[in-house]
Write a protein that holds these residues in place. Sequence first.
Motif, PDB file in Angstrom:
ATOM      1  N   TYR A 275       0.364   8.899  10.801  1.00 11.43           N
ATOM      2  CA  TYR A 275       1.356   9.673  10.053  1.00 11.43           C
ATOM      3  C   TYR A 275       2.152   8.777   9.113  1.00 11.43           C
ATOM      4  O   TYR A 275       2.301   9.067   7.911  1.00 11.43           O
ATOM      5  CB  TYR A 275       2.275  10.383  11.052  1.00 11.43           C
ATOM      6  CG  TYR A 275       3.583  10.882  10.475  1.00 11.43           C
ATOM      7  CD1 TYR A 275       3.626  12.046   9.714  1.00 11.43           C
ATOM      8  CD2 TYR A 275       4.775  10.194  10.700  1.00 11.43           C
ATOM      9  CE1 TYR A 275       4.827  12.506   9.189  1.00 11.43           C
ATOM     10  CE2 TYR A 275       5.977  10.647  10.194  1.00 11.43           C
ATOM     11  CZ  TYR A 275       5.994  11.802   9.440  1.00 11.43           C
ATOM     12  OH  TYR A 275       7.177  12.252   8.926  1.00 11.43           O
ATOM     13  N   ALA A 278      -0.281   7.176   6.397  1.00 11.78           N
ATOM     14  CA  ALA A 278      -0.757   8.146   5.407  1.00 11.78           C
ATOM     15  C   ALA A 278       0.355   8.542   4.450  1.00 11.78           C
ATOM     16  O   ALA A 278       0.136   8.669   3.235  1.00 11.78           O
ATOM     17  CB  ALA A 278      -1.310   9.385   6.112  1.00 11.78           C
ATOM     18  N   ARG A 279       1.547   8.729   4.975  1.00 12.18           N
ATOM     19  CA  ARG A 279       2.645   9.139   4.103  1.00 12.18           C
ATOM     20  C   ARG A 279       3.104   7.999   3.201  1.00 12.18           C
ATOM     21  O   ARG A 279       3.504   8.215   2.062  1.00 12.18           O
ATOM     22  CB  ARG A 279       3.821   9.624   4.957  1.00 12.18           C
ATOM     23  CG  ARG A 279       4.879  10.349   4.137  1.00 12.18           C
ATOM     24  CD  ARG A 279       6.028  10.768   5.017  1.00 12.18           C
ATOM     25  NE  ARG A 279       7.027  11.482   4.240  1.00 12.18           N
ATOM     26  CZ  ARG A 279       7.934  10.907   3.446  1.00 12.18           C
ATOM     27  NH1 ARG A 279       7.955   9.592   3.327  1.00 12.18           N
ATOM     28  NH2 ARG A 279       8.810  11.635   2.776  1.00 12.18           N
ATOM     29  N   ARG A 282      -0.973   6.561   1.408  1.00 12.54           N
ATOM     30  CA  ARG A 282      -1.937   7.520   0.875  1.00 12.54           C
ATOM     31  C   ARG A 282      -1.265   8.663   0.117  1.00 12.54           C
ATOM     32  O   ARG A 282      -1.932   9.536  -0.403  1.00 12.54           O
ATOM     33  CB  ARG A 282      -2.794   8.095   2.004  1.00 12.54           C
ATOM     34  CG  ARG A 282      -3.579   7.055   2.786  1.00 12.54           C
ATOM     35  CD  ARG A 282      -4.650   6.423   1.931  1.00 12.54           C
ATOM     36  NE  ARG A 282      -5.631   7.406   1.483  1.00 12.54           N
ATOM     37  CZ  ARG A 282      -6.616   7.136   0.629  1.00 12.54           C
ATOM     38  NH1 ARG A 282      -6.722   5.919   0.113  1.00 12.54           N
ATOM     39  NH2 ARG A 282      -7.469   8.065   0.290  1.00 12.54           N
ATOM     40  N   TRP A 284       0.584  11.136   1.269  1.00  9.92           N
ATOM     41  CA  TRP A 284       0.615  12.446   1.906  1.00  9.92           C
ATOM     42  C   TRP A 284       2.041  12.974   1.897  1.00  9.92           C
ATOM     43  O   TRP A 284       2.963  12.329   2.383  1.00  9.92           O
ATOM     44  CB  TRP A 284       0.119  12.341   3.347  1.00  9.92           C
ATOM     45  CG  TRP A 284      -1.385  12.369   3.458  1.00  9.92           C
ATOM     46  CD1 TRP A 284      -2.282  11.843   2.571  1.00  9.92           C
ATOM     47  CD2 TRP A 284      -2.148  12.955   4.519  1.00  9.92           C
ATOM     48  NE1 TRP A 284      -3.550  12.047   3.021  1.00  9.92           N
ATOM     49  CE2 TRP A 284      -3.511  12.735   4.204  1.00  9.92           C
ATOM     50  CE3 TRP A 284      -1.826  13.628   5.686  1.00  9.92           C
ATOM     51  CZ2 TRP A 284      -4.544  13.164   5.028  1.00  9.92           C
ATOM     52  CZ3 TRP A 284      -2.851  14.051   6.508  1.00  9.92           C
ATOM     53  CH2 TRP A 284      -4.195  13.838   6.182  1.00  9.92           C
ATOM     54  N   ARG A 285       2.196  14.140   1.363  1.00  9.50           N
ATOM     55  CA  ARG A 285       3.501  14.779   1.310  1.00  9.50           C
ATOM     56  C   ARG A 285       3.351  16.244   1.709  1.00  9.50           C
ATOM     57  O   ARG A 285       2.254  16.782   1.765  1.00  9.50           O
ATOM     58  CB  ARG A 285       4.094  14.707  -0.109  1.00  9.50           C
ATOM     59  CG  ARG A 285       4.444  13.300  -0.580  1.00  9.50           C
ATOM     60  CD  ARG A 285       5.613  12.711   0.201  1.00  9.50           C
ATOM     61  NE  ARG A 285       6.058  11.435  -0.358  1.00  9.50           N
ATOM     62  CZ  ARG A 285       5.538  10.269  -0.045  1.00  9.50           C
ATOM     63  NH1 ARG A 285       4.530  10.214   0.816  1.00  9.50           N
ATOM     64  NH2 ARG A 285       6.000   9.147  -0.578  1.00  9.50           N
ATOM     65  N   ARG A 288       0.949  18.523   4.975  1.00  3.83           N
ATOM     66  CA  ARG A 288       0.033  17.648   5.711  1.00  3.83           C
ATOM     67  C   ARG A 288       0.786  16.652   6.590  1.00  3.83           C
ATOM     68  O   ARG A 288       0.424  16.428   7.750  1.00  3.83           O
ATOM     69  CB  ARG A 288      -0.891  16.913   4.735  1.00  3.83           C
ATOM     70  CG  ARG A 288      -1.896  17.824   4.054  1.00  3.83           C
ATOM     71  CD  ARG A 288      -2.863  17.032   3.208  1.00  3.83           C
ATOM     72  NE  ARG A 288      -2.206  16.365   2.084  1.00  3.83           N
ATOM     73  CZ  ARG A 288      -2.837  15.607   1.194  1.00  3.83           C
ATOM     74  NH1 ARG A 288      -4.148  15.403   1.305  1.00  3.83           N
ATOM     75  NH2 ARG A 288      -2.169  15.051   0.196  1.00  3.83           N
ATOM     76  N   SER A 289       1.833  16.038   6.053  1.00  7.60           N
ATOM     77  CA  SER A 289       2.610  15.101   6.866  1.00  7.60           C
ATOM     78  C   SER A 289       3.346  15.834   7.989  1.00  7.60           C
ATOM     79  O   SER A 289       3.463  15.316   9.111  1.00  7.60           O
ATOM     80  CB  SER A 289       3.602  14.335   5.993  1.00  7.60           C
ATOM     81  OG  SER A 289       4.592  15.205   5.463  1.00  7.60           O
TER      82      SER A 289
END
Length: 320
Positions: A275, A278-279, A282, A284-285, A288-289
């Motif tokens: 988590y 990825a945030r 990558r 991720w917002r 998905r997060s």
Amino acid sequence: MAVYALAFIAFSFDLAKRSAAVTSATAAGPSERRAESARREAAGSAGGTTTLTRISARIANDAVTPYGRSASLRVGVSLTVLAWLIHLVSAVLRGVAAERVPWANMYEFAMTGTLLIVSVFLIVLTRADLRFLGTFVTGMVLVLLGIAALRFYVEVAPLPPALQSAWLVIHVFVASLGTGFFALGFALSTVQLLQVRRESLLASAKAGRLRFLATLPSAATLENLAYRVTIIGFILWTFTLMAGSIWAEQAWGRYWGWDTKEVWTFIIWTIYAGYIHARATRGWRGSRSAWLSIIGFGAVMFNFGIVNVFFKGLHAYSGL
């Protein structure tokens, strides 16, 4: 539990009043639009966003600002503090009766873990106004305490030899504290998903079903708050993993043995590491997060309620 239930009701009244305030502010929109149209015609003005700005201001003034002075919120927080004090006394007296720290079995861990969840919530309230999570937090604590009282209660018993260590104090307490931060991140992520849903339906009539969310922070703000508290929980959980390995070497002569409890502790660490990674890297917002945070806390609850009860191994200390 009775005092927590009263706090839950008070926080629920606050959410109901938020919905009513947003409804009244939105209902005033048509009359404001007609008045604004008449003013534009009289003045020959062509401004197009003034009405929307004023409606937003009305919602902000009539629905958001008063919640700093909301009687329901004040009562809810006061009752939560009172319930926390009773909860703390209960945990201390359990420890006094056992002549040890009160987290050596499932019932005691549930008691201490929920106490720390409320503690984290109250501490964070001194830094950020997250009182809108009161219904969620008190409701979750009520459910967990109810399950513990009905299913996990055991009489005070001596510690097994493997638990007679200073690491019991350090390892389990830090794990419980990390769980408290994960629980708050879970609550924020859940509200974030609701806020994303409301924002996506803002132009439709269905958005009215979630109208109280208009008084809460935006999805982006909720996501940032969830990320911050989850990072604290992840640091504590990392220490939990390392401390558990050191304790395992002292108790069983090895740092890692692929016991079910050890594996699930590592799975939780991996989910939250994913988590955060990825945030941060990558990009991720949004949803998905939030889902990763929710899955992580789901793994924490599975580790507590399923692994501890139904999987046997070296960590079978549920007391059941």
